[in-house]
Write an enzyme that holds these catalytic residues in place. Structure first.
Site, PDB file in Angstrom:
ATOM      1  N   GLY A  46      -5.092   9.090  -0.451  1.00 32.16           N
ATOM      2  CA  GLY A  46      -6.426   9.651  -0.215  1.00 32.16           C
ATOM      3  C   GLY A  46      -7.293   8.748   0.641  1.00 32.16           C
ATOM      4  N   CYS A  47      -7.251   7.454   0.354  1.00 29.72           N
ATOM      5  CA  CYS A  47      -8.080   6.515   1.114  1.00 29.72           C
ATOM      6  C   CYS A  47      -7.587   6.389   2.555  1.00 29.72           C
ATOM      7  CB  CYS A  47      -8.112   5.156   0.412  1.00 29.72           C
ATOM      8  SG  CYS A  47      -8.946   5.243  -1.196  1.00 29.72           S
ATOM      9  N   THR A  48      -6.287   6.508   2.758  1.00 30.49           N
ATOM     10  CA  THR A  48      -5.746   6.486   4.117  1.00 30.49           C
ATOM     11  C   THR A  48      -6.205   7.720   4.881  1.00 30.49           C
ATOM     12  OG1 THR A  48      -3.841   5.166   3.460  1.00 30.49           O
ATOM     13  CG2 THR A  48      -3.628   6.461   5.490  1.00 30.49           C
TER      14      THR A  48
END
Length: 158
Positions: A46-48
């Site tokens: 998700g953060c990527t």
């Protein structure tokens, strides 16, 4: 209880180490609009997705006068690897002690898949050139958030 920021609130100043070995101080960016986004962990799916969305929108954000800063509790070395791996050219800042995350209301209790834990609340705060909060969004989704933010800022969604 985490206190969230609202438009018109003074943005808490901070100085944090960056992935490139330097430091970033928010008050030194006064006169510019700054998008500060808070994310749980570098190199997670998700953060990527979110970081790459910011990367892909960076030219449009910069052209409209917005600087982008990413803040997570990750150590600088992990942020440097993340930036290199995904070609992230905006500062990734390390807040291992959670002081800035807490000051911005981006650290606290959250529920994920029915389990309650304490950690980073995925959030974005836009700080105006005057140092006041212009926009504060909490519990944002990793996917699609940057497009929504661009619409909220009056930019064309890409």
């Amino acid at each position: 209880m985490t206190t969230r920021l609202a438009p018109g609130d003074p943005a808490p100043d901070f100085t944090l180490p960056a992935h490139d070995g330097g430091t970033v101080t928010l008050s030194q960016l006064r006169g510019q609009s700054v998008v500060v986004y808070f994310y749980p962990a570098a190199m997670t799916p998700g953060c990527t997705t979110q970081a790459c969305d910011f990367r892909d929108s960076l030219d449009a954000l910069n052209a409209s006068g917005h600087r982008v800063l990413g803040v997570s509790p990750d150590p600088v070395a992990k942020l440097a690897t993340f930036a290199e791996r995904d070609g992230l050219t905006f500062p990734l800042l390390s807040d291992t002690g959670h002081e800035v995350l807490e000051a911005y209301g981006a650290w606290g209790e959250k529920t994920n898949y029915g389990r309650t834990s304490v950690g980073v609340i995925r959030s974005t705060v836009v700080v105006g050139p005057d140092g006041l909060v212009a926009l504060a969004q909490y519990n944002v989704r990793a996917s699609g958030h940057v497009a929504k933010l661009r619409r909220d800022l009056g930019l064309d969604a890409a």
